[in-house]
Design a protein around this motif. Structure first.
Motif, PDB file in Angstrom:
ATOM      1  N   ILE A  29      25.240  32.988 -19.640  1.00 25.55           N
ATOM      2  CA  ILE A  29      24.045  32.136 -19.759  1.00 25.55           C
ATOM      3  C   ILE A  29      24.470  30.666 -19.712  1.00 25.55           C
ATOM      4  O   ILE A  29      23.834  29.836 -19.047  1.00 25.55           O
ATOM      5  N   VAL A  30      25.602  30.327 -20.423  1.00 25.70           N
ATOM      6  CA  VAL A  30      26.115  28.952 -20.395  1.00 25.70           C
ATOM      7  C   VAL A  30      26.416  28.548 -18.944  1.00 25.70           C
ATOM      8  O   VAL A  30      26.011  27.462 -18.486  1.00 25.70           O
ATOM      9  N   GLY A  31      27.091  29.421 -18.212  1.00 23.89           N
ATOM     10  CA  GLY A  31      27.411  29.131 -16.813  1.00 23.89           C
ATOM     11  C   GLY A  31      26.158  28.931 -15.969  1.00 23.89           C
ATOM     12  O   GLY A  31      26.082  28.004 -15.155  1.00 23.89           O
ATOM     13  N   PHE A  32      25.156  29.778 -16.217  1.00 21.34           N
ATOM     14  CA  PHE A  32      23.889  29.685 -15.490  1.00 21.34           C
ATOM     15  C   PHE A  32      23.218  28.333 -15.751  1.00 21.34           C
ATOM     16  O   PHE A  32      22.810  27.629 -14.821  1.00 21.34           O
ATOM     17  N   LEU A  36      22.302  24.927 -13.183  1.00 23.50           N
ATOM     18  CA  LEU A  36      20.910  24.641 -12.829  1.00 23.50           C
ATOM     19  C   LEU A  36      20.709  23.308 -12.097  1.00 23.50           C
ATOM     20  O   LEU A  36      19.920  23.251 -11.157  1.00 23.50           O
ATOM     21  N   PRO A  37      21.412  22.202 -12.492  1.00 20.98           N
ATOM     22  CA  PRO A  37      21.170  20.931 -11.784  1.00 20.98           C
ATOM     23  C   PRO A  37      21.477  21.005 -10.288  1.00 20.98           C
ATOM     24  O   PRO A  37      20.894  20.263  -9.503  1.00 20.98           O
ATOM     25  N   PHE A  44      16.829  29.521  -6.461  1.00 15.20           N
ATOM     26  CA  PHE A  44      16.241  30.184  -7.624  1.00 15.20           C
ATOM     27  C   PHE A  44      15.406  31.387  -7.191  1.00 15.20           C
ATOM     28  O   PHE A  44      15.498  32.466  -7.780  1.00 15.20           O
ATOM     29  N   LYS A  45      14.606  31.173  -6.134  1.00 12.28           N
ATOM     30  CA  LYS A  45      13.780  32.290  -5.625  1.00 12.28           C
ATOM     31  C   LYS A  45      14.656  33.446  -5.154  1.00 12.28           C
ATOM     32  O   LYS A  45      14.330  34.612  -5.383  1.00 12.28           O
TER      33      LYS A  45
END
Ligand code: HEM
Length: 64
Positions: A29-32, A36-37, A44-45
Motif C-alpha cells: 500500500i505504501v508503494g502504491f 500515485l503522483p 488508474f483505469k
C-alpha cells in the motif's frame, strides 16, 4: 507511512490496517501511494480493470 497505515491515527477516522492486513500488504500500500503522483487517469483505469475483481474478493474477505 507504514506505521500510520498499520496503526491508524487515534481520535480521527484513520483506521488501523493491522487487523486486516499482513505487513507485506501494508508495504505494498505504501508503494502504491508513493507512485500515485506519477499515475495517470489512464494508468488508474487500467489497474482497476486488471485488479478490480481481486479487490472485490478482498473486500468480501474483510467483511466476513
Ligand atoms: C489505502 C487506504 C489508506 C491509506 C494509504 C491511508 C493513509 C493515510 C496517511 C498516510 C495518513 C496521515 C497523513 C499525514 O498526517 O501526513 C492518513 C490520515 C488520515 N486518514 Fe487515512 N489512509 C487510508 C484509508 C483511510 C480510510 C478508509 C479512512 C476513513 C474512512 C481514512 C481516514 C483518515 C483520516 C481522517 C486521517 C487524518 C488523521 C489526522 O487528522 O491526522 N484513511 N491516512
Amino acid at each position: 507511512m507504514f506505521w500510520i497505515i498499520k496503526n491508524g491515527v487515534k481520535m480521527t477516522g484513520m483506521p488501523a490496517f493491522q487487523p486486516t492486513h499482513q505487513d507485506e500488504q501494508i508495504w505494498d500500500i505504501v508503494g502504491f501511494v508513493r507512485r500515485l503522483p506519477q499515475t495517470s487517469a489512464e494508468d488508474f483505469k487500467a489497474m482497476e480493470k486488471q485488479f478490480g475483481e481481486s479487490s472485490e474478493r478482498e473486500q468480501r474477505l474483510h467483511h466476513e
